[in-house]
Scaffold this active site. Structure first.
Site, PDB file in Angstrom:
ATOM      1  N   HIS A 187       0.740  -1.104   0.677  1.00 52.08           N
ATOM      2  CA  HIS A 187       0.061   0.085   0.160  1.00 52.08           C
ATOM      3  C   HIS A 187       1.166   1.230  -0.195  1.00 52.08           C
ATOM      4  O   HIS A 187       0.740   2.299  -0.812  1.00 52.08           O
ATOM      5  CB  HIS A 187      -1.298   0.171   1.446  1.00 52.08           C
ATOM      6  CG  HIS A 187      -2.197  -0.726   0.876  1.00 52.08           C
ATOM      7  ND1 HIS A 187      -2.752  -0.976   2.068  1.00 52.08           N
ATOM      8  CD2 HIS A 187      -2.928  -0.889  -0.187  1.00 52.08           C
ATOM      9  CE1 HIS A 187      -4.004  -1.446   1.243  1.00 52.08           C
ATOM     10  NE2 HIS A 187      -3.789  -1.667   0.336  1.00 52.08           N
ATOM     11  N   ARG A 289     -11.438  -0.999 -13.889  1.00 48.13           N
ATOM     12  CA  ARG A 289     -11.799  -1.806 -13.300  1.00 48.13           C
ATOM     13  C   ARG A 289     -13.571  -1.704 -12.357  1.00 48.13           C
ATOM     14  O   ARG A 289     -13.883  -0.866 -12.198  1.00 48.13           O
ATOM     15  CB  ARG A 289     -11.154  -2.061 -11.067  1.00 48.13           C
ATOM     16  CG  ARG A 289      -9.368  -2.323 -11.727  1.00 48.13           C
ATOM     17  CD  ARG A 289      -8.470  -1.447 -10.492  1.00 48.13           C
ATOM     18  NE  ARG A 289      -7.503  -1.737 -10.688  1.00 48.13           N
ATOM     19  CZ  ARG A 289      -6.606  -0.828 -10.599  1.00 48.13           C
ATOM     20  NH1 ARG A 289      -7.384   0.634 -10.376  1.00 48.13           N
ATOM     21  NH2 ARG A 289      -5.590  -0.677 -10.994  1.00 48.13           N
ATOM     22  N   ARG A 325     -12.242  -4.354 -17.535  1.00 48.41           N
ATOM     23  CA  ARG A 325     -12.399  -5.910 -16.780  1.00 48.41           C
ATOM     24  C   ARG A 325     -13.368  -6.429 -15.885  1.00 48.41           C
ATOM     25  O   ARG A 325     -13.935  -5.071 -14.824  1.00 48.41           O
ATOM     26  CB  ARG A 325     -11.213  -5.360 -15.685  1.00 48.41           C
ATOM     27  CG  ARG A 325     -11.041  -6.911 -15.458  1.00 48.41           C
ATOM     28  CD  ARG A 325     -10.025  -7.063 -14.476  1.00 48.41           C
ATOM     29  NE  ARG A 325     -10.129  -6.518 -13.333  1.00 48.41           N
ATOM     30  CZ  ARG A 325      -8.887  -5.950 -12.165  1.00 48.41           C
ATOM     31  NH1 ARG A 325      -7.822  -6.626 -12.755  1.00 48.41           N
ATOM     32  NH2 ARG A 325      -9.600  -5.757 -10.672  1.00 48.41           N
ATOM     33  N   GLU A 414      -2.831 -13.303 -16.219  1.00 47.72           N
ATOM     34  CA  GLU A 414      -2.382 -12.976 -14.577  1.00 47.72           C
ATOM     35  C   GLU A 414      -2.328 -14.961 -14.366  1.00 47.72           C
ATOM     36  O   GLU A 414      -1.532 -14.560 -12.814  1.00 47.72           O
ATOM     37  CB  GLU A 414      -3.475 -12.573 -14.127  1.00 47.72           C
ATOM     38  CG  GLU A 414      -4.372 -11.154 -14.022  1.00 47.72           C
ATOM     39  CD  GLU A 414      -5.337 -11.072 -13.949  1.00 47.72           C
ATOM     40  OE1 GLU A 414      -5.579 -10.620 -12.329  1.00 47.72           O
ATOM     41  OE2 GLU A 414      -6.584 -11.505 -14.271  1.00 47.72           O
ATOM     42  N   ASN A 437       0.838  -8.069 -11.714  1.00 48.53           N
ATOM     43  CA  ASN A 437       0.843  -8.142 -10.093  1.00 48.53           C
ATOM     44  C   ASN A 437       0.107  -9.616  -9.457  1.00 48.53           C
ATOM     45  O   ASN A 437       0.723 -10.327  -9.038  1.00 48.53           O
ATOM     46  CB  ASN A 437       0.002  -7.242  -9.265  1.00 48.53           C
ATOM     47  CG  ASN A 437      -0.182  -5.945  -9.412  1.00 48.53           C
ATOM     48  OD1 ASN A 437       1.171  -5.259 -10.219  1.00 48.53           O
ATOM     49  ND2 ASN A 437      -1.151  -5.095  -9.046  1.00 48.53           N
ATOM     50  N   ASP A 438      -0.530  -9.447 -10.574  1.00 44.75           N
ATOM     51  CA  ASP A 438      -1.082 -11.278  -9.942  1.00 44.75           C
ATOM     52  C   ASP A 438      -0.419 -12.262 -10.651  1.00 44.75           C
ATOM     53  O   ASP A 438       0.069 -13.951  -9.920  1.00 44.75           O
ATOM     54  CB  ASP A 438      -2.749 -11.699 -10.268  1.00 44.75           C
ATOM     55  CG  ASP A 438      -3.673 -11.578  -9.358  1.00 44.75           C
ATOM     56  OD1 ASP A 438      -3.255 -11.439  -8.481  1.00 44.75           O
ATOM     57  OD2 ASP A 438      -4.739 -10.910  -9.849  1.00 44.75           O
ATOM     58  N   ARG A 448       0.793 -11.739  -2.836  1.00 49.15           N
ATOM     59  CA  ARG A 448       0.097  -9.961  -3.075  1.00 49.15           C
ATOM     60  C   ARG A 448       0.578  -9.824  -2.034  1.00 49.15           C
ATOM     61  O   ARG A 448       0.071  -9.775  -0.519  1.00 49.15           O
ATOM     62  CB  ARG A 448      -0.797  -9.927  -4.126  1.00 49.15           C
ATOM     63  CG  ARG A 448      -0.383 -10.486  -5.383  1.00 49.15           C
ATOM     64  CD  ARG A 448      -1.478 -10.004  -5.651  1.00 49.15           C
ATOM     65  NE  ARG A 448      -1.992  -8.433  -5.576  1.00 49.15           N
ATOM     66  CZ  ARG A 448      -2.954  -8.009  -6.563  1.00 49.15           C
ATOM     67  NH1 ARG A 448      -3.530  -8.215  -7.138  1.00 49.15           N
ATOM     68  NH2 ARG A 448      -2.899  -6.488  -6.304  1.00 49.15           N
ATOM     69  N   CYS A 485      -0.843  -4.090 -17.462  1.00 47.75           N
ATOM     70  CA  CYS A 485      -1.980  -3.056 -17.405  1.00 47.75           C
ATOM     71  C   CYS A 485      -1.035  -3.481 -14.985  1.00 47.75           C
ATOM     72  O   CYS A 485      -2.588  -2.883 -14.572  1.00 47.75           O
ATOM     73  CB  CYS A 485      -3.523  -3.366 -17.227  1.00 47.75           C
ATOM     74  SG  CYS A 485      -3.884  -5.113 -16.524  1.00 47.75           S
TER      75      CYS A 485
END
EC number: 2.7.3.9
Length: 559
Positions: A187, A289, A325, A414, A437-438, A448, A485
């Site tokens: 974060h 999103r 998405r 992903e 990320n995934d 994660r 992305c």
């Protein structure tokens, strides 16, 4: 630390800052475990008032900060009102504990539980600690631990930074952020990038920096130089000013030095981010999103409700690409009406397209709403399914989306299986968008944002980059676009590498667009491919990053 030293971490962006260190104060100590002199009812009233006050403060900060920070702070406010936490506190108060001890004990128990769950939930333990500290401070009538105040600008050094503090940093005073903990997708890093704060995270030795120490914080190289000599300091000032000038240069379409076009798009979590994306020069939307429509709902929104939100988004980007998405529920975003069953490992369970396929009426309604919004606007709508793992899933989704009137239909890559079989997947999909990320999480078997494995959650790792190259090669062979992305696209140096691996567009937080645009302009496609080869050939993420930084430094020294 008194001698000149260079500390290494992970940089966020490509900017540089120079200034004196000011350290984050230590958190409040544990309260003494004494029995209360008040009745349980009186202590309960104290706790209820403190929890409500902290929740209101976090909500207010979120509304002021907006964007990604608003979502994070609202989630923290919900923690302060969690019924299970309140019940645990109540039990302790009934046993004669003080409000302070009950809060400390109950929050500590929940913190340990989150750590035991691992993954996304473990990372939330830091957020829970922040809420607990704020409640304790309110009960004790003292200021909550937070960013120190200073009359002069400073470089903030901390173990980590709570979301509420990161979101509200005074950018007129905080020159840069240096943390000893955290990774590129934590974060702190995400919010620093969202606010365009110069930051280097995961810096070993950061906590040894004393107040007043002059440091050079270089996000491009991920270094923190303490006690620089006069020559190093002078050169750093020149570099800092040049980078600032490049970042504030007139907005142009994304492109490499040789003119190769690389469209730079924005990641948006709701229509509320449209203005910031347009102001930053986004050439469209690479990831919209849709979860915000569903997360606070007890049932799926209607086709009409969805259509209105999608139309608002599409109308803001006439003639430009907008990639939407579909609902990515499950794992860290479970929905009662979509994910009713408890799963031991939800990150690998019924999430993304799997959950939508199991509830096809919700999938059909979302696709219908998008098709209707598309018919009423003139944006170039692209729609993609999350968490696609096989060619069969691709065929199912693309056929259904085409049946319901959508024209450009693709998938998220992903999971490693999708990258490895990208050629088969792209025979049916019009495009692929890589969620780094995934993809990093599943490739490295590293949850994660789990602090204990943050060193593995790095998209620079050659294993991850090799999978990206497989998708890029499949896209080039079949003449299908391949976008990025995930957070990796917001890392300027990694963005160049990703283009070298075959990415045809990059999508990121609007705040990252200027730095990425400026870095791309420094390199040709051939150079990007050479940097990509160096990174893929490295042994690990750190070596990959270092190899590219060294190659760029050598290029600049000989030019």
């Amino acid at each position: 630390m008194t001698d000149s030293a260079v500390l290494q971490g992970i940089g966020i962006g490509r900017q540089m800052a120079i200034g004196p260190v000011l350290r984050m104060p230590d958190p409040l100590p544990a309260p003494s475990d004494t029995m209360s002199e008040l009745t349980p009812e009186q202590e309960t009233a104290r706790v209820d008032e403190a929890l409500a006050a902290v929740a209101a403060q976090l909500t207010q900060r979120g509304a002021h900060a907006g964007g990604t920070a608003k979502d994070v702070l609202e989630a923290q406010a919900l923690m302060a009102q969690d019924p299970s936490l309140k019940a645990s506190i109540s039990d302790l108060l009934s046993g004669g504990k003080t409000a302070e001890t009950a809060v400390w004990t109950a929050f500590g128990g929940f913190r340990d539980m989150l750590l035991g769950l691992g993954g996304y939930m473990a990372e939330r333990a830091t957020d829970l600690d922040d809420v607990a500290g704020r409640v304790l401070a309110h009960l004790q009538g003292v200021a909550a631990p937070g960013v120190p105040e200073s009359d002069e600008p400073f470089v903030l050094v901390a173990r980590d930074l709570a979301p509420a503090d990161t979101a509200m940093l005074d950018l007129n005073k905080v020159l840069a952020l240096v943390t000893s903990d955290g990774g590129p997708t934590a974060h702190t890093a995400i919010l620093a990038r969202d606010k365009a704060i110069v930051a280097v995270v995961g810096v070993a030795g950061a906590l040894e920096l004393g107040d007043g120490t002059t440091v050079i914080v270089d996000a491009a190289t991920g270094t923190v130089t303490a006690h620089p000599d006069s020559a190093t300091l002078a050169q750093a000032e020149v570099d800092r000013d040049e980078r600032r000038a490049a970042a504030t240069a007139p907005i142009t379409p994304g492109a490499l030095a040789d003119g190769t076009e690389v469209p730079l798009l924005a990641n948006l979590g709701s229509a509320g981010g449209i203005d910031a994306a347009l102001a930053a020069g986004a050439e469209g939307v690479g990831l919209f999103r849709t979860e915000f429509l569903f997360l606070d709902a007890t049932s799926a929104p209607t086709v009409q409700e969805q259509r209105e939100k999608y139309r608002e988004l599409l109308a803001a980007f006439p003639k430009q690409k907008v990639v939407v998405r579909l609902l990515d529920a499950g794992a860290d975003k479970p929905l009662a009406f979509l994910n009713p069953e408890h799963e031991e490992n939800p990150a690998m369970g019924v999430r993304g397209l799997r959950a939508l396929r199991a509830n096809e009426d919700i999938l059909r309604e979302q696709l219908t709403a998008l098709a209707e919004a598309d018919a009423e606007t003139d944006a170039d709508l692209w729609v993609m399914a999350p968490m696609v793992a096989t060619a069969e899933e691709t065929r199912y989704f693309t056929a259904l989306a085409h049946e319901l009137g959508l024209k450009t239909v693709g998938v998220m890559v992903e999971v490693p299986s999708a990258a490895i079989t990208a050629k088969a997947i792209l025979r049916d999909a019009a495009f692929a968008s890589i969620g780094t990320n995934d993809l990093t999480q599943y490739t490295m078997a590293a949850d994660r944002m789990l602090g204990s494995v943050a060193h593995l959650q790095d998209p620079w790792h050659p294993a991850v980059l090799t999978l990206v190259s497989m998708v890029g090669a499949a896209g080039a062979e079949l003449h299908k676009p391949v976008g990025i992305c995930g957070e990796a696209a917001a890392d300027p140096l990694l963005a160049v590498v990703l283009v070298g691996l075959g990415a045809t567009s990059l999508s990121m937080s609007p705040a990252a667009l200027a730095d990425v645009r400026a870095e791309l302009r420094n390199h040709t496609l051939d150079e990007a491919k050479r940097f990509a080869e160096l990174a893929v050939s490295a042994d690990d993420a750190g070596a990959a990053r270092a190899a590219v930084i060294a190659a760029i430094a050598q290029k600049e020294a000989t030019s």
